[in-house]
Design a protein around this motif. Structure first.
Motif, PDB file in Angstrom:
ATOM      1  N   ASP A  67      -7.193   6.141  -5.022  1.00 37.26           N
ATOM      2  CA  ASP A  67      -6.744   5.591  -3.851  1.00 37.26           C
ATOM      3  C   ASP A  67      -7.834   5.302  -2.972  1.00 37.26           C
ATOM      4  N   HIS A 125       2.006   1.691  -3.472  1.00 37.32           N
ATOM      5  CA  HIS A 125       1.069   2.278  -4.259  1.00 37.32           C
ATOM      6  C   HIS A 125       0.579   3.655  -4.319  1.00 37.32           C
ATOM      7  N   ASP A 156       0.781  -1.258   0.101  1.00 36.78           N
ATOM      8  CA  ASP A 156       0.049   0.001   0.116  1.00 36.78           C
ATOM      9  C   ASP A 156       0.705   1.383  -0.194  1.00 36.78           C
ATOM     10  N   ILE A 169      -3.193  -2.350 -11.411  1.00 35.79           N
ATOM     11  CA  ILE A 169      -4.380  -3.007 -10.565  1.00 35.79           C
ATOM     12  C   ILE A 169      -4.799  -3.983 -11.161  1.00 35.79           C
ATOM     13  N   SER A 191      -4.610  -8.299 -10.055  1.00 33.59           N
ATOM     14  CA  SER A 191      -5.866  -9.061  -9.735  1.00 33.59           C
ATOM     15  C   SER A 191      -5.953 -10.069 -10.210  1.00 33.59           C
ATOM     16  N   GLY A 200     -10.590  -5.872  -7.146  1.00 32.02           N
ATOM     17  CA  GLY A 200      -9.436  -5.124  -7.581  1.00 32.02           C
ATOM     18  C   GLY A 200      -9.612  -4.780  -9.018  1.00 32.02           C
ATOM     19  N   GLY A 218     -12.332  -2.056  -9.462  1.00 35.00           N
ATOM     20  CA  GLY A 218     -11.490  -0.819  -9.288  1.00 35.00           C
ATOM     21  C   GLY A 218     -10.822  -0.209 -10.364  1.00 35.00           C
ATOM     22  N   THR A 249      -9.943   2.448  -4.188  1.00 40.31           N
ATOM     23  CA  THR A 249      -9.513   0.936  -3.936  1.00 40.31           C
ATOM     24  C   THR A 249      -9.450   0.678  -2.446  1.00 40.31           C
TER      25      THR A 249
END
Length: 325
Positions: free
Chosen positions: A200, A60, A57, A113, A117, A227, A230, A203
């Motif tokens: 952000d 990210h 995270d 992302i 996923s 994911g 998103g 997610t």
């Protein structure tokens, strides 16, 4: 008979920055500081406590901080060079260039992302649900704070607009024309930073939903599924921003833009006809126009400019007058 109002040596300024340029710049830097602090804290805590969720995270968030840095630097450069005569029509469109670049970064984030996923579907990983939920909740709180700071007020109080016309002692064009209006022009550079924060936050929300359902019912597949959802939503936001910023960069006039028709309604009549009309955006809330007029009874360009003075979106006007055969 031509009014040359865009020469390099023009006596008037070409400052076409948004109304809230400095405020938006200041808030963007604040959001970058908050995001960077949270990023460092998550990466450090994840490394110390062995939490891959925290580390992931944190990295990210770093991508969004880097994208927002593009917006902040664009604000800074546009402000510092607002009076640079080498920018023929000012630096108002620099924000659109930064927004376009940020939108491309946002699209890449959406792809990453989605790809990660998909990999999770084929190679599931063990999830520490309590810890992951805590990380997502903290991240959501930080993102909501940043989104509040970067909100774009759609309405604001009336303000003075300076129309960059050439001085004319006979018609007093050295004095700025002031018009009050409440419609706030969108700042795509601020919108780009806002969308990164919103992405952000999205997610984080989807992660919380997936993690709660996974911990309650053992639906581990919900994490990668959310994911992908998103990623698709963020990709759509990215495309919208690329489209809107690209249109401004290419001087595209949307079909619902009423400004060209409004100019025609003001100028045409009593034998005056517009033979060529160019309208384009100079910056948030600022438009330029080149108007070529053919008429049997030519008047000074300043007369036609006075007729257009009430149109507050017009910040720079060039008038060309040709006597009809």
């Amino acid at each position: 008979m031509t009014d040359h109002s865009a020469r390099l040596s023009s006596p008037h300024e070409h400052i076409f920055l948004g109304d809230n340029h400095e405020r938006n710049e200041r808030r963007t830097w604040i959001v970058i500081a908050i995001t960077a602090t949270m990023m460092v804290a998550e990466i450090a805590a994840g490394s110390i406590y062995g939490s891959m969720a925290l580390v992931a995270d944190g990295w990210h968030m770093s991508t969004h901080a880097a994208a927002m840095l593009i917006a902040a630097l664009a604000y800074l450069y546009a402000r510092k060079n607002a009076r640079n005569p080498r920018f023929t029509f000012g630096t108002g469109k620099l924000g659109e260039l930064a927004a376009f670049a940020s939108a491309v970064v946002l699209a890449l984030i959406a792809l990453l992302i989605g790809w990660e996923s998909l990999l999770r579907f084929y190679s599931p990983v063990a999830i520490n649900f309590p810890q992951a939920i805590n990380v997502a909740v903290i991240g959501l709180g930080v993102n909501l704070l940043c989104a509040w700071l970067l909100r774009d007020d759609h309405l604001h109080h009336g303000h003075g607009h300076h129309h960059g016309h050439s001085p004319d002692p006979d018609h007093d064009h050295a004095r700025p024309h002031v018009h009050d209006h409440g419609e706030h022009a969108g700042d795509n550079n601020l919108r780009a930073a806002y969308l990164h924060v919103l992405a952000d936050a999205l997610t984080s929300v989807l992660a919380i939903v997936a993690l709660v359902l996974g911990s309650l019912y053992g639906w581990d597949w919900m994490d990668p599924a959310m994911g992908i959802v998103g990623g698709l939503v963020i990709a759509r936001w990215s495309w919208g921003l690329i489209r809107d910023a690209g249109r401004v960069l290419l001087d595209y006039v949307p079909a619902d833009e009423e400004l060209p028709e409004e100019i025609r309604e003001v100028i045409e009549g009593e034998g005056d006809r517009i033979t060529d009309l160019h309208v384009w955006q100079l910056g948030p809330g600022h438009h330029g126009a080149i108007v070529s007029i053919r008429t049997a009874v030519p008047q000074e360009p300043s007369i036609y400019r006075e007729k257009l003075a009430h149109i507050h979106e017009l910040s720079h006007v060039t008038i060309e007058v040709e006597k009809a055969a």
